[in-house]
Design an enzyme around this catalytic site. Sequence first.
Site, PDB file in Angstrom:
ATOM      1  N   HIS A  42     -40.465  -3.819  11.687  1.00 20.39           N
ATOM      2  CA  HIS A  42     -41.766  -4.496  11.581  1.00 20.39           C
ATOM      3  C   HIS A  42     -42.281  -4.495  10.145  1.00 20.39           C
ATOM      4  CE1 HIS A  42     -41.991  -4.919  15.886  1.00 20.39           C
ATOM      5  NE2 HIS A  42     -41.722  -3.629  16.031  1.00 20.39           N
ATOM      6  N   GLU A  49     -41.842  14.912   8.577  1.00 27.53           N
ATOM      7  CA  GLU A  49     -41.741  16.173   7.845  1.00 27.53           C
ATOM      8  C   GLU A  49     -40.548  16.146   6.875  1.00 27.53           C
ATOM      9  OE1 GLU A  49     -43.125  18.836   7.053  1.00 27.53           O
ATOM     10  OE2 GLU A  49     -41.637  20.427   6.832  1.00 27.53           O
ATOM     11  N   ARG A  53     -50.135  28.821  -6.771  1.00 23.07           N
ATOM     12  CA  ARG A  53     -51.444  28.197  -6.526  1.00 23.07           C
ATOM     13  C   ARG A  53     -51.735  27.087  -7.525  1.00 23.07           C
ATOM     14  NH1 ARG A  53     -54.903  30.742  -2.956  1.00 23.07           N
ATOM     15  NH2 ARG A  53     -56.535  29.434  -3.804  1.00 23.07           N
ATOM     16  N   TRP A  55     -54.632  24.645 -11.644  1.00 27.95           N
ATOM     17  CA  TRP A  55     -54.216  23.389 -11.013  1.00 27.95           C
ATOM     18  C   TRP A  55     -55.324  22.404 -11.384  1.00 27.95           C
ATOM     19  CZ3 TRP A  55     -56.117  20.111  -7.008  1.00 27.95           C
ATOM     20  CH2 TRP A  55     -55.163  19.241  -6.461  1.00 27.95           C
ATOM     21  N   LYS A  94     -40.924  16.593   2.868  1.00 32.40           N
ATOM     22  CA  LYS A  94     -40.246  17.679   2.161  1.00 32.40           C
ATOM     23  C   LYS A  94     -39.384  17.114   1.042  1.00 32.40           C
ATOM     24  CE  LYS A  94     -41.945  20.283   3.394  1.00 32.40           C
ATOM     25  NZ  LYS A  94     -42.902  21.042   4.178  1.00 32.40           N
ATOM     26  N   ASN A 140     -61.966  29.001  -9.264  1.00 32.60           N
ATOM     27  CA  ASN A 140     -61.168  28.111  -8.420  1.00 32.60           C
ATOM     28  C   ASN A 140     -62.149  27.326  -7.567  1.00 32.60           C
ATOM     29  OD1 ASN A 140     -59.246  26.881  -6.757  1.00 32.60           O
ATOM     30  ND2 ASN A 140     -59.368  28.567  -5.283  1.00 32.60           N
ATOM     31  N   GLY A 141     -62.027  26.011  -7.578  1.00 32.36           N
ATOM     32  CA  GLY A 141     -62.944  25.187  -6.784  1.00 32.36           C
ATOM     33  C   GLY A 141     -63.401  24.006  -7.621  1.00 32.36           C
ATOM     34  N   LYS A 165     -49.932  25.471  -3.625  1.00 34.81           N
ATOM     35  CA  LYS A 165     -49.656  25.936  -2.268  1.00 34.81           C
ATOM     36  C   LYS A 165     -50.812  25.674  -1.304  1.00 34.81           C
ATOM     37  CE  LYS A 165     -47.292  28.157   0.919  1.00 34.81           C
ATOM     38  NZ  LYS A 165     -46.235  27.358   1.544  1.00 34.81           N
ATOM     39  N   CYS A 223     -56.164  26.706  -8.053  1.00 35.27           N
ATOM     40  CA  CYS A 223     -56.042  27.713  -9.116  1.00 35.27           C
ATOM     41  C   CYS A 223     -55.929  29.107  -8.508  1.00 35.27           C
ATOM     42  CB  CYS A 223     -57.267  27.675 -10.005  1.00 35.27           C
ATOM     43  SG  CYS A 223     -57.591  26.039 -10.644  1.00 35.27           S
ATOM     44  N   GLU A 269     -41.589  15.748  -1.832  1.00 37.68           N
ATOM     45  CA  GLU A 269     -42.359  16.818  -2.459  1.00 37.68           C
ATOM     46  C   GLU A 269     -41.549  17.597  -3.495  1.00 37.68           C
ATOM     47  OE1 GLU A 269     -45.170  20.376  -0.648  1.00 37.68           O
ATOM     48  OE2 GLU A 269     -43.610  19.549   0.595  1.00 37.68           O
TER      49      GLU A 269
HETATM   50  C1  AGP Z   1     -46.172  21.012   2.696  1.00 41.34           C
HETATM   51  O1  AGP Z   1     -44.920  21.310   2.237  1.00 41.34           O
HETATM   52  C2  AGP Z   1     -47.285  21.092   1.781  1.00 41.34           C
HETATM   53  N1  AGP Z   1     -47.207  22.057   0.814  1.00 41.34           N
HETATM   54  C3  AGP Z   1     -48.653  20.687   2.314  1.00 41.34           C
HETATM   55  O2  AGP Z   1     -48.509  19.448   2.922  1.00 41.34           O
HETATM   56  C4  AGP Z   1     -49.385  21.651   3.268  1.00 41.34           C
HETATM   57  O3  AGP Z   1     -48.737  21.694   4.496  1.00 41.34           O
HETATM   58  C5  AGP Z   1     -50.846  21.171   3.435  1.00 41.34           C
HETATM   59  O4  AGP Z   1     -51.491  21.231   2.197  1.00 41.34           O
HETATM   60  C6  AGP Z   1     -51.619  21.938   4.471  1.00 41.34           C
HETATM   61  O5  AGP Z   1     -51.653  23.298   4.179  1.00 41.34           O
HETATM   62  P1  AGP Z   1     -52.145  24.360   5.247  1.00 41.34           P
HETATM   63  O6  AGP Z   1     -51.160  24.400   6.342  1.00 41.34           O
HETATM   64  O7  AGP Z   1     -52.196  25.648   4.476  1.00 41.34           O
HETATM   65  O8  AGP Z   1     -53.495  23.923   5.711  1.00 41.34           O
END
Ligand code: AGP
Length: 605
Positions: free
Chosen positions: A501, A478, A27, A77, A482, A103-104, A600, A2, A485
């Site tokens: 495998h 990666e 966020r 969130w 991506k 937030n939390g 994020k 959040c 996501e």
């Molecule tokens: C990647 O595109 C993500 N948004 C996510 O995996 C991110 O890398 C992960 O949450 C770790 O974040 P950080 O690097 O801020 O710790």
Amino acid sequence: MCGIIGYVGEREALPIILDSLQRIEYRGYDSCGILVQDNSADGKFQVHKSLKSIAQLKNNLAESEYTGTIGVGHTRWATHGVPARRNAHPHFDCEGEIAVVHNGIIENFQALKEGPLSNCRFKSDTDTEVIAHLTKKKMIKTDSLEGFELQLKEAVKACLSELMGSYAIIVTAKGFDGLVAARQDSPLIIGVGDRENFIASDVPAVLEQTNRIIYLEEGDIAVVKKDSIYIENNDSEVKRNERLIPWTTEDAEKGGYEHFMLKEIHEEPKAIIDTLRGYLSEEGICLGLECDARRILMVACGTSYYAALCGKYMIEHLAKVPVQVELASEFNYSDFVLDDMMVMAITQSGETADTLMALKKAKRFGCKTVAITNVVGSTATRIADDAIYIRAGLEIGVAATKSFIAQLVIFYLLGLFLAKMPKHRLEERISDLELMPLLAQVVLDEEGENIQKQAGYLSNYANAFFVGRGVNLPIALEGALKLKEISYIHAEGYAAGELKHGPFALLTEDTPVIAIMTPDSTYDKTVGNVKEIKARGAPVIAIAEQGDEEVEKYVDRVIRVPKTGAIFSPIANTVALHLLAYWTAKERGCEIDKPRNLAKSVTVE
Ligand code: AGP
């Protein structure tokens, strides 16, 4: 997670709050809410909650109906309770006199609801609401405004002492001319202005207004008014330094690009240059580390974890120093034996809860710790003994892109730094490093159109595999992350030699495979793997070097990247895969900067 914002000053609060919320919508964005306290002696609360975006809220809310110079805002969130107006923040006590944005996660909220707060009427399914009820319960009636301020602060403190979990909160009370803020395991900053102050979950929220930032520390509680900031910790007043943040509002804007993600991919060459510049000098590589690590443990999550995996290959290749990489969320609850390792936490935001927990664990074991992060003053830098900053600049897109590239650059530097090679060899290597921005730029300039075309093709499928070997295996992981996501295509990254495998069972003509085919020592093996894949009917898109004509014989489609030594190939391959994910998502009409269910920085475990 959040996003929260608070304003107290002399200007109208609503436009400032909405603008700030829009800047931190990354966020979390499943619902939002604002509260403005009117300037009457009673300080009436004017509240609006919505499932719409902040942009829509901006259009719909008549500023004239929400007048006042104190207010709070929240973009959610969801953790406890579905996205719904009743669960949007702020939350209130029964009489609606105390309001909280949070937030939390409050872990013991159920026990509090059933115990000391059992006679309260709860209106939401959230954990947050207990904070408002409990604070109210702890208030003692008083008539003087000064007395009220003290009471409110003490009531918040008493409430917090009964909470278990993580929080960054802003509390406001009817008729009070300030805001009370507190943090524990969730980031919270104060933006310092002239006869006005701001409280926010992160810096971009306030950048338009001020770059004078105070980072609150764990356990801090602050009373923020328009011309005063009082902070205490453990019942004593504390002073926290103000920092000038170098980011500008331009960094927080799209600069003509349709999405932050595309802008940030195009900033990858600059992220490489800035990161290199920060650490290269006449004397060589200067990381500011007193480091004689004989073993390194890296802990990280998500994209940062894949960067760390790539870092393992680079450091082991360049410096022959063994590196182990662990997912922070697993490491925290494992019996992993920590001995004399140097522990590095890789985290773009510096606020990822799992990674912070891992850092704390390493510290408990007496290990030397280093945070590798993009955010100056972030929690990771305050926990770790040392910090190395990647210099990617502000990254807003939920999908990490330029921060990933900058993390790779740090690992090259770290590998060379630890290698302790003779000056002339180091200089040669540094010249190689200095070519990296160019490699990234060539992909953007020369291959952009072709990647868009390949993305159009990929966008028709529901599943895909990404394969690579060696230093490019993490790049395949990666690429898959991506793609899934932001385009919602189910994608899996695999070691090229591993598909046979098990995953081969899934290969059909409807399962494209994106194969990173860098001509390194494993090239022939990868060609063999690609042939096996093709024999099962799956179409293959290769990421191949310019001039590698042979590859055309084995695959259906090719994305070209510039020629480079194997160890540097991840840079260009990454740019290509980031663009591929972006254009595929765009083709599918996805909400690229706000992918569903994500946020994020993930500040809960
Ligand atoms: C990647 O595109 C993500 N948004 C996510 O995996 C991110 O890398 C992960 O949450 C770790 O974040 P950080 O690097 O801020 O710790």
